[in-house]
Each structure stands twice: as structure tokens, then as C-alpha cells.
Write a protein that holds these residues in place. Structure first.
Motif, PDB file in Angstrom:
ATOM      1  N   LEU A   3       0.768  -1.161  -0.040  1.00 43.06           N
ATOM      2  CA  LEU A   3      -0.193  -0.029   0.237  1.00 43.06           C
ATOM      3  C   LEU A   3       0.972   1.248   0.009  1.00 43.06           C
ATOM      4  CD1 LEU A   3      -2.921   0.586  -0.052  1.00 43.06           C
ATOM      5  CD2 LEU A   3      -3.027   0.674   2.400  1.00 43.06           C
ATOM      6  N   ASN A   4       1.949   1.464   0.564  1.00 43.01           N
ATOM      7  CA  ASN A   4       2.801   2.285   0.348  1.00 43.01           C
ATOM      8  C   ASN A   4       3.164   2.668  -0.958  1.00 43.01           C
ATOM      9  OD1 ASN A   4       3.438   2.944   3.161  1.00 43.01           O
ATOM     10  ND2 ASN A   4       4.590   1.347   3.500  1.00 43.01           N
ATOM     11  N   ASP A   5       3.180   1.892  -1.907  1.00 44.78           N
ATOM     12  CA  ASP A   5       3.432   2.021  -3.250  1.00 44.78           C
ATOM     13  C   ASP A   5       2.185   2.698  -4.155  1.00 44.78           C
ATOM     14  OD1 ASP A   5       6.050   1.086  -2.662  1.00 44.78           O
ATOM     15  OD2 ASP A   5       5.500  -0.752  -3.134  1.00 44.78           O
ATOM     16  N   ALA A   6       1.202   2.784  -3.399  1.00 42.14           N
ATOM     17  CA  ALA A   6      -0.254   3.025  -4.107  1.00 42.14           C
ATOM     18  C   ALA A   6      -0.119   4.571  -4.822  1.00 42.14           C
ATOM     19  CB  ALA A   6      -1.295   2.850  -3.233  1.00 42.14           C
ATOM     20  N   GLU A   7      -0.861   4.746  -5.849  1.00 41.34           N
ATOM     21  CA  GLU A   7      -1.119   5.981  -6.279  1.00 41.34           C
ATOM     22  C   GLU A   7      -2.373   6.581  -5.588  1.00 41.34           C
ATOM     23  OE1 GLU A   7      -1.475   6.594 -10.444  1.00 41.34           O
ATOM     24  OE2 GLU A   7      -0.331   4.724 -10.800  1.00 41.34           O
ATOM     25  N   LEU A   8      -2.523   8.032  -5.236  1.00 41.78           N
ATOM     26  CA  LEU A   8      -3.264   8.544  -4.611  1.00 41.78           C
ATOM     27  C   LEU A   8      -4.601   8.646  -5.457  1.00 41.78           C
ATOM     28  CD1 LEU A   8      -1.659  12.053  -3.069  1.00 41.78           C
ATOM     29  CD2 LEU A   8      -2.486  10.061  -1.807  1.00 41.78           C
ATOM     30  N   GLY A   9      -5.861   8.234  -4.894  1.00 41.12           N
ATOM     31  CA  GLY A   9      -6.896   8.225  -5.395  1.00 41.12           C
ATOM     32  C   GLY A   9      -7.482   7.262  -6.374  1.00 41.12           C
ATOM     33  N   LYS A  10      -6.604   6.256  -6.494  1.00 41.11           N
ATOM     34  CA  LYS A  10      -6.889   5.163  -7.355  1.00 41.11           C
ATOM     35  C   LYS A  10      -7.275   3.803  -6.440  1.00 41.11           C
ATOM     36  CE  LYS A  10      -4.506   2.110 -10.890  1.00 41.11           C
ATOM     37  NZ  LYS A  10      -3.199   1.476 -11.399  1.00 41.11           N
ATOM     38  N   GLU A  11      -8.251   3.199  -6.877  1.00 38.48           N
ATOM     39  CA  GLU A  11      -8.741   2.110  -6.176  1.00 38.48           C
ATOM     40  C   GLU A  11      -8.124   0.650  -6.485  1.00 38.48           C
ATOM     41  OE1 GLU A  11     -13.408   1.179  -5.166  1.00 38.48           O
ATOM     42  OE2 GLU A  11     -12.569   0.055  -7.131  1.00 38.48           O
ATOM     43  N   TYR A  12      -7.702   0.019  -5.378  1.00 39.55           N
ATOM     44  CA  TYR A  12      -6.998  -1.329  -5.737  1.00 39.55           C
ATOM     45  C   TYR A  12      -7.682  -2.411  -4.900  1.00 39.55           C
ATOM     46  CZ  TYR A  12      -2.868   1.638  -6.899  1.00 39.55           C
ATOM     47  OH  TYR A  12      -1.984   2.526  -7.463  1.00 39.55           O
ATOM     48  N   VAL A  13      -7.391  -3.442  -5.045  1.00 38.12           N
ATOM     49  CA  VAL A  13      -7.725  -4.559  -4.672  1.00 38.12           C
ATOM     50  C   VAL A  13      -6.855  -5.177  -3.672  1.00 38.12           C
ATOM     51  CG1 VAL A  13      -8.991  -7.057  -4.779  1.00 38.12           C
ATOM     52  CG2 VAL A  13      -9.703  -5.101  -6.241  1.00 38.12           C
ATOM     53  N   ILE A  14      -7.323  -5.444  -2.243  1.00 41.01           N
ATOM     54  CA  ILE A  14      -6.102  -6.034  -1.478  1.00 41.01           C
ATOM     55  C   ILE A  14      -5.935  -7.590  -1.931  1.00 41.01           C
ATOM     56  CG2 ILE A  14      -5.764  -6.950   0.862  1.00 41.01           C
ATOM     57  CD1 ILE A  14      -7.584  -4.323   1.890  1.00 41.01           C
ATOM     58  N   ALA A  15      -4.743  -7.992  -2.085  1.00 37.92           N
ATOM     59  CA  ALA A  15      -4.393  -9.340  -2.491  1.00 37.92           C
ATOM     60  C   ALA A  15      -4.199 -10.196  -1.479  1.00 37.92           C
ATOM     61  CB  ALA A  15      -3.244  -9.241  -3.582  1.00 37.92           C
ATOM     62  N   ASP A  16      -3.541  -9.592  -0.315  1.00 46.87           N
ATOM     63  CA  ASP A  16      -3.113 -10.355   0.770  1.00 46.87           C
ATOM     64  C   ASP A  16      -2.664  -9.252   1.928  1.00 46.87           C
ATOM     65  OD1 ASP A  16      -2.418 -12.444   2.338  1.00 46.87           O
ATOM     66  OD2 ASP A  16      -0.246 -12.876   1.481  1.00 46.87           O
ATOM     67  N   VAL A  17      -2.732  -9.688   3.239  1.00 46.90           N
ATOM     68  CA  VAL A  17      -2.154  -8.974   4.256  1.00 46.90           C
ATOM     69  C   VAL A  17      -1.086  -9.943   4.898  1.00 46.90           C
ATOM     70  CG1 VAL A  17      -2.803  -8.039   6.637  1.00 46.90           C
ATOM     71  CG2 VAL A  17      -4.537  -8.129   4.667  1.00 46.90           C
ATOM     72  N   GLN A  18       0.153  -9.633   4.846  1.00 47.28           N
ATOM     73  CA  GLN A  18       1.376 -10.235   5.414  1.00 47.28           C
ATOM     74  C   GLN A  18       1.768  -9.781   6.533  1.00 47.28           C
ATOM     75  OE1 GLN A  18       3.906 -10.385   1.968  1.00 47.28           O
ATOM     76  NE2 GLN A  18       2.693 -11.727   0.942  1.00 47.28           N
ATOM     77  N   THR A  19       1.645 -10.236   7.829  1.00 47.17           N
ATOM     78  CA  THR A  19       1.896  -9.507   9.104  1.00 47.17           C
ATOM     79  C   THR A  19       3.129 -10.376   9.752  1.00 47.17           C
ATOM     80  OG1 THR A  19       0.256 -10.928  10.272  1.00 47.17           O
ATOM     81  CG2 THR A  19      -0.182  -8.548   9.435  1.00 47.17           C
ATOM     82  N   GLU A  20       3.430 -11.380   9.105  1.00 47.14           N
ATOM     83  CA  GLU A  20       4.701 -12.022   9.537  1.00 47.14           C
ATOM     84  C   GLU A  20       4.469 -12.664  10.819  1.00 47.14           C
ATOM     85  OE1 GLU A  20       8.616 -10.379   8.849  1.00 47.14           O
ATOM     86  OE2 GLU A  20       7.877  -9.573   7.120  1.00 47.14           O
ATOM     87  N   GLY A  21       3.272 -13.366  11.189  1.00 51.67           N
ATOM     88  CA  GLY A  21       2.957 -13.931  12.391  1.00 51.67           C
ATOM     89  C   GLY A  21       2.645 -13.141  13.440  1.00 51.67           C
ATOM     90  N   ASP A  22       2.401 -11.925  13.204  1.00 55.75           N
ATOM     91  CA  ASP A  22       1.892 -10.749  13.976  1.00 55.75           C
ATOM     92  C   ASP A  22       0.469 -10.960  14.048  1.00 55.75           C
ATOM     93  OD1 ASP A  22       1.232  -8.826  15.574  1.00 55.75           O
ATOM     94  OD2 ASP A  22       2.726  -7.429  15.055  1.00 55.75           O
ATOM     95  N   GLU A  23      -0.229 -11.771  15.008  1.00 58.59           N
ATOM     96  CA  GLU A  23      -1.684 -11.924  14.873  1.00 58.59           C
ATOM     97  C   GLU A  23      -2.434 -10.630  15.406  1.00 58.59           C
ATOM     98  OE1 GLU A  23      -3.377 -14.443  13.557  1.00 58.59           O
ATOM     99  OE2 GLU A  23      -1.509 -15.177  12.974  1.00 58.59           O
ATOM    100  N   GLU A  24      -1.884  -9.873  16.142  1.00 57.96           N
ATOM    101  CA  GLU A  24      -2.620  -8.539  16.867  1.00 57.96           C
ATOM    102  C   GLU A  24      -2.871  -7.700  15.620  1.00 57.96           C
ATOM    103  OE1 GLU A  24      -1.841  -5.155  20.024  1.00 57.96           O
ATOM    104  OE2 GLU A  24      -0.778  -7.125  20.290  1.00 57.96           O
ATOM    105  N   MET A  25      -1.609  -7.637  14.820  1.00 59.26           N
ATOM    106  CA  MET A  25      -1.721  -6.614  13.684  1.00 59.26           C
ATOM    107  C   MET A  25      -2.668  -7.028  12.661  1.00 59.26           C
ATOM    108  SD  MET A  25       1.139  -5.410  10.914  1.00 59.26           S
ATOM    109  CE  MET A  25       2.459  -4.841  12.114  1.00 59.26           C
ATOM    110  N   LYS A  26      -2.599  -8.461  12.486  1.00 61.71           N
ATOM    111  CA  LYS A  26      -3.563  -9.036  11.404  1.00 61.71           C
ATOM    112  C   LYS A  26      -5.074  -8.686  11.877  1.00 61.71           C
ATOM    113  CE  LYS A  26      -4.012 -12.917   8.561  1.00 61.71           C
ATOM    114  NZ  LYS A  26      -3.333 -13.931   7.730  1.00 61.71           N
ATOM    115  N   SER A  27      -5.446  -9.039  13.058  1.00 65.65           N
ATOM    116  CA  SER A  27      -6.632  -8.757  13.662  1.00 65.65           C
ATOM    117  C   SER A  27      -7.097  -7.436  13.771  1.00 65.65           C
ATOM    118  CB  SER A  27      -6.678  -9.564  15.227  1.00 65.65           C
ATOM    119  OG  SER A  27      -7.764  -9.114  15.552  1.00 65.65           O
ATOM    120  N   PHE A  28      -6.036  -6.663  13.851  1.00 63.67           N
ATOM    121  CA  PHE A  28      -6.469  -5.197  13.855  1.00 63.67           C
ATOM    122  C   PHE A  28      -6.935  -4.743  12.221  1.00 63.67           C
ATOM    123  CE2 PHE A  28      -4.969  -0.850  13.040  1.00 63.67           C
ATOM    124  CZ  PHE A  28      -6.020  -0.155  13.960  1.00 63.67           C
TER     125      PHE A  28
END
Length: 72
Positions: A3-28
Motif C-alpha cells: 500500500l505504500n506504493d499506491a497512487e493517490l485516489g486510485k482504487e486497488y484490490v487487497i491481494a493479501d495481508v502479510q503480518t509475518e506472524g503478528d496476529e494482533e496486527m492481522k486482527s487489527f
């Protein structure tokens, strides 16, 4: 591409959420609506990112944005 590489105002589809085992971050992120197949738009990029998911806007930091993988 994360998401840091996304262009402003352009709609994207989330492909995955990669939290490297951080379940708290994934849950949030899931509680915000960040999960595979959901649409997301970056509304503003300054120190943090303001994103639009469904009908809500959230302010997320760069670390959270890096975990959100989007389709090009």
C-alpha cells in the motif's frame, strides 16, 4: 506491491495481508476491513496514509501499510 506504493485516489484490490506472524496486527487490520478481495483507496499520503475502505476512512502508519499487499 504494498500500500505504500499506491497512487493517490486510485482504487486497488487487497491481494493479501502479510503480518509475518503478528496476529494482533492481522486482527487489527481485519477489523478495519483489510482482507483479501476488499477494495481500498489511498486518499492522502503524508507522514501516515489516509485510506478509504468501504464507507470509512482510516489513518494508518507506514508499517501497517507495508503489510497490505495490493494488485497492480
Amino acid at each position: 506491491m504494498n500500500l505504500n506504493d499506491a497512487e493517490l485516489g486510485k482504487e486497488y484490490v487487497i491481494a493479501d495481508v502479510q503480518t509475518e506472524g503478528d496476529e494482533e496486527m492481522k486482527s487489527f487490520l481485519f477489523s478495519l476491513g483489510c482482507y483479501s478481495g476488499e477494495r481500498i483507496t489511498v486518499v492522502d499520503k503524508k507522514r501516515n496514509l489516509v485510506v478509504s475502505i468501504k464507507d470509512a476512512r482510516y489513518n494508518i502508519d507506514r508499517e501497517l501499510a507495508a503489510a497490505i499487499i495490493i494488485n497492480k
